[in-house]
Scaffold this active site. Structure first.
Site, PDB file in Angstrom:
ATOM      1  CE  LYS A 108      -2.027   2.366   3.591  1.00  0.00           C
ATOM      2  NZ  LYS A 108      -1.731   3.854   3.203  1.00  0.00           N
TER       3      LYS A 108
ATOM      4  N   GLY B 219       4.776   2.495  10.890  1.00  0.00           N
ATOM      5  CA  GLY B 219       4.363   3.325  11.002  1.00  0.00           C
ATOM      6  C   GLY B 219       4.386   4.362  12.675  1.00  0.00           C
ATOM      7  CB  SER B 220       2.034   6.223  14.640  1.00  0.00           C
ATOM      8  OG  SER B 220       0.887   5.735  13.793  1.00  0.00           O
TER       9      SER B 220
ATOM     10  CB  CYS C 280      11.403   6.410  12.426  1.00  0.00           C
ATOM     11  SG  CYS C 280      12.035   4.960  11.906  1.00  0.00           S
TER      12      CYS C 280
HETATM   13  P1  NAD Z   1       0.411   6.252  10.834  1.00  0.00           P
HETATM   14  O1  NAD Z   1       0.417   4.796  11.751  1.00  0.00           O
HETATM   15  O2  NAD Z   1      -1.007   6.974  10.969  1.00  0.00           O
HETATM   16  O3  NAD Z   1       0.016   4.907   9.462  1.00  0.00           O
HETATM   17  C1  NAD Z   1       1.368   4.471   8.827  1.00  0.00           C
HETATM   18  C2  NAD Z   1       0.680   3.787   7.074  1.00  0.00           C
HETATM   19  O4  NAD Z   1      -1.019   2.771   8.217  1.00  0.00           O
HETATM   20  C3  NAD Z   1       0.096   4.973   6.335  1.00  0.00           C
HETATM   21  O5  NAD Z   1       0.115   3.864   5.482  1.00  0.00           O
HETATM   22  C4  NAD Z   1      -1.480   4.395   6.711  1.00  0.00           C
HETATM   23  O6  NAD Z   1      -2.526   4.288   5.325  1.00  0.00           O
HETATM   24  C5  NAD Z   1      -1.617   3.041   7.237  1.00  0.00           C
HETATM   25  N1  NAD Z   1      -3.289   2.979   7.968  1.00  0.00           N
HETATM   26  C6  NAD Z   1      -3.255   3.919   8.820  1.00  0.00           C
HETATM   27  N2  NAD Z   1      -4.173   3.460   9.941  1.00  0.00           N
HETATM   28  C7  NAD Z   1      -4.749   2.446   9.724  1.00  0.00           C
HETATM   29  C8  NAD Z   1      -5.446   1.046   9.968  1.00  0.00           C
HETATM   30  N3  NAD Z   1      -6.456   0.710  10.790  1.00  0.00           N
HETATM   31  N4  NAD Z   1      -4.975  -0.192   8.800  1.00  0.00           N
HETATM   32  C9  NAD Z   1      -3.987  -0.376   8.508  1.00  0.00           C
HETATM   33  N5  NAD Z   1      -3.509   0.577   8.269  1.00  0.00           N
HETATM   34  C10 NAD Z   1      -3.664   2.065   8.170  1.00  0.00           C
HETATM   35  O7  NAD Z   1       2.007   6.739  10.553  1.00  0.00           O
HETATM   36  P2  NAD Z   1       2.225   8.098   9.972  1.00  0.00           P
HETATM   37  O8  NAD Z   1       1.928   9.060  10.054  1.00  0.00           O
HETATM   38  O9  NAD Z   1       2.716   7.879   8.278  1.00  0.00           O
HETATM   39  O10 NAD Z   1       4.064   7.508  10.341  1.00  0.00           O
HETATM   40  C11 NAD Z   1       4.720   8.108  11.478  1.00  0.00           C
HETATM   41  C12 NAD Z   1       5.239   7.497  12.065  1.00  0.00           C
HETATM   42  O11 NAD Z   1       5.693   6.379  11.572  1.00  0.00           O
HETATM   43  C13 NAD Z   1       6.328   8.352  13.452  1.00  0.00           C
HETATM   44  O12 NAD Z   1       5.417   7.622  14.325  1.00  0.00           O
HETATM   45  C14 NAD Z   1       7.727   7.460  12.931  1.00  0.00           C
HETATM   46  O13 NAD Z   1       8.303   7.320  14.105  1.00  0.00           O
HETATM   47  C15 NAD Z   1       6.885   5.866  12.664  1.00  0.00           C
HETATM   48  N6  NAD Z   1       8.213   5.709  11.443  1.00  0.00           N
HETATM   49  C16 NAD Z   1       8.506   4.196  11.390  1.00  0.00           C
HETATM   50  C17 NAD Z   1       9.657   3.698  11.318  1.00  0.00           C
HETATM   51  C18 NAD Z   1      10.882   2.390  11.250  1.00  0.00           C
HETATM   52  O14 NAD Z   1      11.471   1.747  11.250  1.00  0.00           O
HETATM   53  N7  NAD Z   1      10.664   2.132  13.023  1.00  0.00           N
HETATM   54  C19 NAD Z   1      10.227   4.262   9.602  1.00  0.00           C
HETATM   55  C20 NAD Z   1       9.190   5.315   9.151  1.00  0.00           C
HETATM   56  C21 NAD Z   1       7.872   5.967  10.335  1.00  0.00           C
END
Ligand code: NAD
Length: 488
Positions: A182, A234-235, A290
């Site tokens: 995605k 993600g978060s 991150c």
């Molecule tokens: P997010 O969690 O809001 O979104 C991440 C992804 O999840 C997006 O593609 C979003 O569309 C999808 N998503 C949202 N709700 C969902 C659901 N209910 N079910 C399935 N998918 C869903 O995060 P963000 O704001 O896009 O990214 C920032 C966060 O990501 C920060 O906390 C950052 O530290 C973290 N991050 C971690 C790493 C790592 O490798 N550890 C790398 C990059 C970013």
């Protein structure tokens, strides 16, 4: 006004399902915004749950042949893809900047990194050996085989979509899995281009499928019975929703989440280098990385000179047009993110933090974009919100310490455990402190150089579980089968 987006050739298709490249999905329409100016780059017809279903079907249809393909052939395809990515780096760079305002200067490195991942894991594809186990009891032959899961659902964030997606795709493909990926609707262009390059490299249809969309599309992937494992980057908040959903089907989920990584600066460190690296926690990825070191713990003997050095260096960070080659930092992802960041800074100062530099939205030419300056907050109380919560913006906090023991305690006293950075010239201290950091990756006198495909990367505690990179990263996408044969 901000800084307008130059003429960039955006990818033609937003979804790839089997061999069908599609410009429009059957979901909602989304207007993608370029954060340096607030202008809409393009309206995208996103995917729906039906499109996810078709993508899963295509992946499952392709997987038996992909798994059965001899390892040397899979290796060669992945190496070819690496070369294609390198050859097309000039097309990729503007898309990386157009999708989230990252600086053009970083583009070639992002392509090189993606290529290296496919090279590194392509190199594993023909070495997926098992092992034999000397058995207990009667005569028997016992062996362990490593098998792919089948179809991996890959969900990545907007801050580094190409980086995150390739971190998962390279090991997953090498291990013989197919992929439903995605692209985040808020930063979709680099992943669309990547998938275009995967086709160009000659991957069989269905091995990699792309759906572009938001939370509903991600949720449909997690719920889909045809996806065998989810890898989520993600978060933490979204991770909890995903785990709750996956619990219903017992689907395995790998998690790479956020951080509040500590930077420990000891008095014996090379101060100039430690300040430059310390400041990169605010600057790298426009402050939205991150693993950025955002919580600086500095030995009291050098505290004030170190803070002054941060201030002096911050003044030289040019913030502005991502497409100008001398720009070091671009905008944050959106107006909403800017408001959230500024809210945290304001509450931090109310809790006693001293603003060393930054701390307010940028005006003038920058006013039309989501520009927040490099912000250094000193004298930050360890227990305050700004010291404990991920800001995900160009903000670092500085707190003094008096002893090695105190530094270690403060560094580990957090819910997160992604990265830790130690600055010292004392080798014994380097090992001693690194060995006590509750973090998935510890860098001594570094600030990101360790992030190469050959080493495991991932978090402890609320920063996630599972590892991407290195042999550990490959194992995340393999299941273990043990076979025992009676020889009596
Ligand atoms: P997010 O969690 O809001 O979104 C991440 C992804 O999840 C997006 O593609 C979003 O569309 C999808 N998503 C949202 N709700 C969902 C659901 N209910 N079910 C399935 N998918 C869903 O995060 P963000 O704001 O896009 O990214 C920032 C966060 O990501 C920060 O906390 C950052 O530290 C973290 N991050 C971690 C790493 C790592 O490798 N550890 C790398 C990059 C970013």
């Amino acid at each position: 006004m901000g800084f307008r987006l130059p003429d960039v050739s955006l990818p033609e298709f937003a979804h790839l399902i089997g061999d069908s490249a599609e410009a429009a999905g059957t979901g909602e329409t989304f207007a993608h915004v370029y954060p340096a100016s607030g202008e809409v780059t393009r309206e995208i017809r996103l995917a729906s749950a039906d499109d996810v279903d078709r993508a899963v079907g295509a992946a499952r249809a392709a997987q038996p042949a992909w798994r059965a393909m001899p390892g040397d052939k899979r290796r060669d395809l992945m190496l070819r893809l690496a070369s294609v990515i390198e050859a097309r780096a000039a097309e990729m760079s503007p898309l990386l900047s157009a999708e989230n305002g990252s600086i053009l200067l970083a583009g070639p490195h992002m392509s090189a990194d993606a290529a290296q991942k496919f090279r590194y894991f392509g190199g594993w594809a023909d070495k997926l050996e098992g092992r034999t186990v000397p058995t207990w009891g009667g005569p028997a032959h016992d062996y362990v085989a490593y098998e792919p899961y089948g179809t991996i659902g890959v969900i990545v964030p907007w801050n580094g979509p190409l980086f995150a997606a390739t971190m998962v795709m390279a090991p997953a493909l090498a291990a013989g899995n197919c992929i439903v990926l995605k692209a985040p609707e808020t930063a979709p262009w680099s992943i669309m281009k990547l998938v275009e390059l995967i086709r160009l490299a000659g991957f069989p249809p269905g091995v990699v499928n792309l759906v572009t969309g938001g939370a509903d599309v991600g949720a449909a992937m997690v719920e889909h019975p045809g996806i065998d494992k989810i890898e989520f980057i993600g978060s933490g908040a979204t991770a909890k929703t995903i785990l709750a959903s996956a619990a219903r089907s017992l689907k395995p989920v790998g998690l790479e989440l956020g951080g509040k990584s500590a930077v420990l600066v000891f008095a014996d460190a090379n101060l100039q280098a430690a300040a430059k690296r310390g400041l990169s926690g605010a600057v790298s990825a426009n402050g939205q990385g991150c693993v950025n070191g955002t919580r600086l713990l500095v030995e009291r003997a050098i505290y004030e000179p170190y803070v002054e050095m941060l201030k002096a260096m911050a003044a030289h960070v040019k913030v502005g047009d991502p497409f100008t080659m001398d720009t070091i930092m671009g905008p944050v992802i959106s107006e909403a993110a800017l408001d959230r960041i500024h809210g945290m800074v304001t509450r931090g100062t109310a809790e006693g933090a001293r603003v060393v530099c930054g701390g307010a939205r940028m005006g003038g030419d920058h006013a039309g974009g989501a520009f927040y300056p490099v912000t250094v907050l000193a004298d930050v109380a360890h227990g305050s919100e700004i010291a404990r919560t991920e800001v995900f913006g160009p903000v670092i906090v500085v707190t003094p310490f008096d002893s090695e023991e105190e530094a270690i305690t403060l560094a580990n006293d957090t819910d997160y455990g992604l990265g830790a950075y130690v600055h010292t010239t004392d080798l014994a201290r380097a090992h001693r402190v690194a060995g006590q950091m509750m973090a998935g990756q510890v860098q001594v006198n570094g600030s990101g150089e360790a992030m190469t495909p050959c080493v495991p990367f991932g978090g402890m505690k609320h920063s996630g579980h599972g590892r991407l990179g290195g042999i550990e990263g490959l194992r995340e996408f393999q299941q273990v089968r043990n076979v025992w044969i009676n020889l009596q």
